[in-house]
Write a protein that holds these residues in place. Structure first.
Motif, PDB file in Angstrom:
ATOM      1  N   PHE A 264      65.920   4.422  19.194  1.00  0.00           N
ATOM      2  CA  PHE A 264      66.023   5.377  20.309  1.00  0.00           C
ATOM      3  C   PHE A 264      67.296   6.178  20.082  1.00  0.00           C
ATOM      4  N   MET A 265      67.149   7.370  19.558  1.00  0.00           N
ATOM      5  CA  MET A 265      68.333   8.187  19.241  1.00  0.00           C
ATOM      6  C   MET A 265      68.242   9.536  19.945  1.00  0.00           C
ATOM      7  N   GLY A 266      69.333   9.969  20.523  1.00  0.00           N
ATOM      8  CA  GLY A 266      69.344  11.286  21.161  1.00  0.00           C
ATOM      9  C   GLY A 266      69.641  11.205  22.639  1.00  0.00           C
ATOM     10  N   MET A 267      69.070  12.145  23.354  1.00  0.00           N
ATOM     11  CA  MET A 267      69.361  12.264  24.788  1.00  0.00           C
ATOM     12  C   MET A 267      68.259  11.601  25.606  1.00  0.00           C
ATOM     13  N   PHE A 268      68.669  10.752  26.530  1.00  0.00           N
ATOM     14  CA  PHE A 268      67.693  10.067  27.384  1.00  0.00           C
ATOM     15  C   PHE A 268      68.119  10.178  28.839  1.00  0.00           C
ATOM     16  N   TRP A 269      67.130  10.050  29.715  1.00  0.00           N
ATOM     17  CA  TRP A 269      67.414  10.025  31.140  1.00  0.00           C
ATOM     18  C   TRP A 269      66.876   8.717  31.717  1.00  0.00           C
ATOM     19  N   ALA A 270      66.270   8.800  32.898  1.00  0.00           N
ATOM     20  CA  ALA A 270      65.841   7.581  33.602  1.00  0.00           C
ATOM     21  C   ALA A 270      64.828   6.739  32.833  1.00  0.00           C
ATOM     22  N   GLU A 271      64.135   7.351  31.864  1.00  0.00           N
ATOM     23  CA  GLU A 271      63.086   6.619  31.143  1.00  0.00           C
ATOM     24  C   GLU A 271      63.669   5.650  30.116  1.00  0.00           C
ATOM     25  N   SER A 272      64.984   5.725  29.867  1.00  0.00           N
ATOM     26  CA  SER A 272      65.591   4.916  28.799  1.00  0.00           C
ATOM     27  C   SER A 272      65.299   3.427  28.979  1.00  0.00           C
ATOM     28  N   LEU A 273      65.445   2.947  30.215  1.00  0.00           N
ATOM     29  CA  LEU A 273      65.256   1.509  30.446  1.00  0.00           C
ATOM     30  C   LEU A 273      63.780   1.118  30.297  1.00  0.00           C
TER      31      LEU A 273
END
Lengths: 361, 204
Positions: A264-273
């Protein structure tokens, strides 16, 4: 009646003063006017009138209130001149001030407020270039080990041994985000490594522009290692541009394909978890990297290795071991040192009551 | 050779120009920026067309795989349905497209989002297991912060102040540290790409 007469006389004879707003594209003028001291509370409202020259067209630009004797007109053009007048309403009486002298907005070529930033940028660029030239001369530069990047070989190797695919998520942001570019740089390295072992890499993408670039990155990476035959057009694909639709798709993909390794590389928001927790539940080895400070704790908890902030940007240099790229990381470290010294010095000065902001804030 | 050199030259020229543009407020510079944005929008719209083709191709291929065929059939059917109602009857308020979006997609997104609550609970359990000194410190800090934002926490004299201090001092300091590194990393990456040192975005 006398005071009304006085006010009329005073207001009528005082044209507003007009100034150029500095550091703009010539699209603003500041209008100032002075109210007689005893007029406060007697003037009900005011209209600001603007005469465009040379046409002479008069527009009402704003309604002003007595306690704000200033107005910034942002609807002007730097190619024209303007005159301003104030129309006062005092009960049933309307009084118009004299027209101001003509004023022309100036379109600035340099934003002086950004000069300190420009100097810092030049300084940083110089430091980076010095290190890049040092590396060109053949001097070896040391980089501290980063656990998350040391583990890339292990993660790819694990997928190879298990005969299962690698899932690579290049973040959910657009290509304008530098984190996405960093993620695509890392994707090239990982694809090459996976290609050497003939391990399948699946790249579902959320953004259409990122998809077209990711596809080319993967294709080119296979070409670089001399294995164009390994490229499968279906391995990099556009999933959906819906944030949670994408999260649902990737979660299902990880569960169904039983991927051995997830990146998982880059920009994440609420979906990360959602992504990382689903990946963890499938037993995959997970490496994450993001500059989204709010998502870092989720990745730290659910992934085996996490690249924190700048480590994401250093990853490409670290994985390639190319001297020129490594040099830029050294330059970055030097700049950080400089910032730390500046922060300590300025904090100390602040303790002694000397406040210097270098015009940056 | 040219296939690689031309993009590098374009990136160098546009990169340098756009960096300088940031410091120039003059309308000439602003219109150059607007032209760049228009170009980007143009490229992005073409990329959308390519992305839709990719989506259809991907799911069409998967129709042949028994373990994935059902999901891909649903995805393709939903896509085709929305295309037909969107192009055929419009996308404005009250149309079938808008109704499907509001009554199907929005609740589905909300459902996926709400799953976070459960994921957070399991992630928190894993994070707060006392495995060593660092994990213990994390557990204590988390306990204080969580307690501090509850109603009961407000009745204990030092807890709200301590929570506030934890958030405003150690938490903010570490956040800022990361952000400074991120900022420098961004500039460094941009510079490497502009100068053509970093070429991995071209595939290596």
């Amino acid at each position: 009646m006398i005071w009304i007469y006085l006010i009329i006389t005073l207001l009528g004879n005082a044209p507003p003063r007009v100034f150029d707003v500095p550091n703009d594209g010539g699209n603003a003028l500041r209008v100032e006017w002075q109210l007689p001291p005893d007029s406060l509370g007697k003037v009900d409202s005011m209209l600001i009138l603007r005469k465009t020259l040379p046409e002479g067209k008069v527009d009402t630009v704003a309604k002003a209130f007595t306690n704000h004797p200033e107005f910034v007109d942002e609807g002007v053009n730097y190619k024209k001149a303007y005159r301003y007048s104030i129309l006062y309403f005092i009960g049933p009486v309307q009084i118009q001030s004299k027209w101001s002298s003509p004023a022309k907005p100036i379109a600035s070529w340099i934003d002086t407020r950004k000069i300190p930033l420009f100097i810092l940028m030049i300084l940083y660029t110089t430091i980076l270039l010095v290190y890049i030239f040092t590396a060109r001369k053949g001097r070896e530069l040391y980089l501290r080990p980063i656990a998350g990047l040391e583990a890339v070989d292990e993660a790819v190797g694990r997928a190879t041994e298990m005969g299962r695919p690698i899932v690579y998520i290049p973040g959910l942001s657009t290509i304008s985000d530098v984190a996405t570019i960093a993620a695509l740089n890392i994707l090239a390295h990982i694809t090459k490594k996976a290609g050497e072992y003939e391990t399948k890499i699946i790249v579902p993408v959320r953004n259409p522009v990122v998809y077209t670039i990711a596809r080319e990155v993967v294709k080119e990476a296979y070409y670089t290692i001399g294995r164009p035959d390994l490229f499968d057009p279906g391995q990099v694909y556009f999933a959906t541009d819906s944030q949670f639709g994408y999260a649902a798709h990737v979660s299902a993909l990880m569960a169904r394909e039983k991927s051995a390794t997830n990146f998982f590389m880059g920009m994440f928001w609420a979906e990360s978890l959602i992504l990382a927790e689903t990946g963890a539940s499938t037993g995959a080895i997970q490496v994450a990297g993001t500059d989204a400070v709010t998502q870092l704790p989720f990745f730290v908890v659910t992934c085996d290795y996490t690249l924190i902030g700048e480590e994401l940007y250093a990853a490409s240099a670290y994985l390639s071991k190319e001297p020129l790229l490594t040099a830029s990381i050294k330059g970055q470290d030097q700049m950080k040192l400089l910032i730390m010294v500046a922060m300590i010095l300025l904090s100390l000065l602040s303790v002694f009551g000397v406040n210097i902001t270098l015009g940056l804030f | 050779m040219l296939q690689r050199r031309i993009p590098l030259v374009i990136v160098f020229i546009t990169g340098v120009l756009m960096s300088i543009q940031y410091f120039i407020p003059h309308p000439v510079s602003q219109s150059a920026y607007n032209i760049a944005l228009t170009w980007f929008r143009g490229v992005a719209s073409m990329a959308y067309a390519i992305a839709v083709i990719s989506f259809v191709r991907h799911h069409s291929r998967r129709l042949k795989q028994p373990q994935n065929s059902f999901y891909s059939a649903v995805a393709l059917a939903a896509f085709l349905f929305m295309c037909i109602v969107g192009f055929g009857f419009g996308i404005g308020e009250g149309t079938i497209f808008a109704k499907m979006y509001l009554n199907v997609q929005v609740p589905l997104q909300a459902t996926t989002f709400s799953l976070l609550a459960f994921y957070m609970a399991s992630a928190a359990y894993r994070a707060f297991r006392v495995k060593g000194l660092e994990a213990t410190l994390l557990l204590i800090t988390a306990f204080i912060v969580m307690f501090g934002v509850t109603t009961i926490g407000n009745y204990i004299p030092f807890i709200p102040k301590l929570t506030e201090w934890l958030m405003a001092v150690p938490n903010l300091a570490s956040k800022r540290g990361i952000l400074i590194g991120v900022g420098l990393g961004m500039i460094s990456t941009s510079l490497k790409i502009i100068l053509g040192i970093e070429r991995n975005w071209l595939g290596g």
